[in-house]
Motif scaffolding. Sequence first.
Motif, mmCIF file in Angstrom:
data_model
loop_
_atom_site.group_PDB
_atom_site.id
_atom_site.type_symbol
_atom_site.label_atom_id
_atom_site.label_comp_id
_atom_site.label_asym_id
_atom_site.label_seq_id
_atom_site.Cartn_x
_atom_site.Cartn_y
_atom_site.Cartn_z
ATOM 1 N N SER A 30 0.842 -1.197 0.000
ATOM 2 C CA SER A 30 0.000 0.000 0.000
ATOM 3 C C SER A 30 0.874 1.242 0.000
ATOM 4 N N PRO A 31 0.912 2.004 -1.095
ATOM 5 C CA PRO A 31 1.716 3.219 -1.101
ATOM 6 C C PRO A 31 1.142 4.284 -0.181
ATOM 7 N N CYS A 32 2.035 4.939 0.546
ATOM 8 C CA CYS A 32 1.676 6.074 1.399
ATOM 9 C C CYS A 32 2.621 7.205 1.017
ATOM 10 N N LEU A 33 2.077 8.239 0.365
ATOM 11 C CA LEU A 33 2.887 9.331 -0.158
ATOM 12 C C LEU A 33 2.939 10.490 0.816
ATOM 13 N N LEU A 93 -4.213 4.306 -2.785
ATOM 14 C CA LEU A 93 -3.037 4.793 -2.088
ATOM 15 C C LEU A 93 -3.461 5.607 -0.878
ATOM 16 N N PHE A 108 4.446 5.154 -9.889
ATOM 17 C CA PHE A 108 3.314 4.331 -9.502
ATOM 18 C C PHE A 108 2.452 4.160 -10.748
ATOM 19 N N TYR A 139 5.253 13.254 -7.655
ATOM 20 C CA TYR A 139 5.122 11.818 -7.857
ATOM 21 C C TYR A 139 4.695 11.539 -9.290
#
Length: 128
Positions: free
Chosen positions: A7-10, A51, A77, A118
Motif C-alpha cells: 500500500s503506497p503512502c505518499l 493509495l 506508480f 510523484y
Amino acid sequence: MKAPAISPCLGVPDTQAACDFYEKLGFTALPGGDDANDDIRILLFEGEFALMVFRDRHLRDWLPVLKDTPVGAFGMFYLAVDDFDAYVEKIRPLVTVTKDTLEHNGQKIFYFTDPNGYVIGVTQKQTW
C-alpha cells in the motif's frame, strides 16, 4: 474493502490539496482514521483502495529515518483503468504530462506528475 499486498503512502506538504487534485481525477478521499491530529487520507479509485497520502511533517515524525527525504520519489506508480483512452482524455487537461501516450510491449502508457512530484503511469487494466 481489501487492502493490496503493498500500500503506497505518499508524503505530501498539503494533504487537502493532494486530495483535491486526485478527486479531480476521479478518486475518492476518505479519512485514514479517527485521530483528528493524524492527517492521513485513504484514496480510492473506482471504489477500491489505491493509495494513502500523509502530511510530510507527520510522516517524518512517525518514521524519523525519513526526516531528510524530499517529497516526491525516485520511481513511479501505476494506475490501471478500465478504459485507457477515455480516462486519459478526461485527465489530460488536469495534469502535467510527463511522457505522452506510448505503447510498450503492446500496452498503452501515459505518464503524468502530480503536484508533489510523484510520477503516475496510467495503463489499461489487465489480468496477469
